[in-house]
Motif scaffolding. Structure first.
Motif, PDB file in Angstrom:
ATOM      1  N   LEU A   1     -32.773  -7.107  -7.962  1.00 58.50           N
ATOM      2  CA  LEU A   1     -31.430  -6.343  -8.669  1.00 58.50           C
ATOM      3  C   LEU A   1     -32.253  -5.155  -9.432  1.00 58.50           C
TER       4      LEU A   1
ATOM      5  N   ILE B   1     -29.259 -15.150  -7.580  1.00 55.76           N
ATOM      6  CA  ILE B   1     -29.201 -13.843  -7.227  1.00 55.76           C
ATOM      7  C   ILE B   1     -28.042 -13.416  -6.377  1.00 55.76           C
TER       8      ILE B   1
ATOM      9  N   ILE C   1     -24.529  -3.178  -9.759  1.00 49.82           N
ATOM     10  CA  ILE C   1     -25.451  -3.927 -10.582  1.00 49.82           C
ATOM     11  C   ILE C   1     -26.243  -3.031 -11.531  1.00 49.82           C
TER      12      ILE C   1
ATOM     13  N   ALA D   1     -30.901  -2.970 -12.953  1.00 54.63           N
ATOM     14  CA  ALA D   1     -30.292  -3.847 -14.237  1.00 54.63           C
ATOM     15  C   ALA D   1     -31.018  -3.810 -15.146  1.00 54.63           C
TER      16      ALA D   1
ATOM     17  N   LYS E   1     -25.056 -10.857  -6.705  1.00 51.45           N
ATOM     18  CA  LYS E   1     -24.939  -9.637  -5.744  1.00 51.45           C
ATOM     19  C   LYS E   1     -23.401  -9.821  -5.122  1.00 51.45           C
TER      20      LYS E   1
END
Length: 182
Positions: free
Chosen positions: A54, A19, A29, A57, A23
């Motif tokens: 996130l 993750i 994202i 997404a 990022k």
């Protein structure tokens, strides 16, 4: 100790490191297509982190066993991709994360028809992304060893904070002993 040192900062799991890498390397994202290949225990950890860290997404799941991917997709309110549609799902994806136990490559160069920036994290052992994918334009592939290097840096940073933590402990004990004397 926790507030005055960096002893507990940084990520210490591969799924969290994934993750962090996403990022760092992917702008905007929200709206990006993320494909998770492999829905075992490790894939489930990744799925949880994707959902939590996130937001926005578009996440899709696929697995050699369609039922497992379908179940995980329902649980996380994500898209399910039939394994037979893996090639087109890879071509559509902006980010691909493999966490499969397949014994051969599951992501191969011929899957990528459209030219666009892609990040592929191969967290599988053995590797599931054909090394030839690295040679395709605008595709970055990081394997589990490269992702794990983030964990090594985190552990190193934490170790460097141990003397500061020990000083705080010693000072606290000294203060407590003074207080106890009175």
């Amino acid at each position: 100790i926790k507030t005055k040192t960096k002893l507990s900062t940084g990520t210490v799991s591969v799924s969290s490191a994934a993750i962090e890498i996403i990022k760092e390397r992917v702008d905007q994202i929200a709206g990006k297509n993320i494909l998770l290949i492999g829905t075992g225990k490790f894939g489930n950890h990744i799925a949880k982190n994707l959902q939590n860290y996130l937001p926005g997404a578009r996440i899709s799941f696929t697995n050699r066993t369609n039922a497992k991917a379908s179940e995980l997709a329902k649980f996380y309110d994500a898209q399910f991709v039939h394994y037979k549609d893996l090639a087109s799902a890879c071509d559509k994806a902006d980010i691909i994360i493999t966490s499969s136990a397949a014994s051969s490559y599951t992501v191969v160069p011929k899957f990528f028809k459209s030219l666009k920036p892609r990040l592929i994290l191969d967290l599988s052992v053995p590797q599931n992304v054909d090394p030839a994918v690295n040679d395709l334009p605008e595709i970055t592939v990081l394997n589990v060893d490269e992702v794990s290097s983030i964990l090594d840096r985190t552990i190193s940073k934490r170790k460097s904070e141990i003397p500061n933590a020990m000083k705080i402990i010693d000072d606290t004990i000294d203060s407590f002993e003074e207080w106890h004397k009175y």
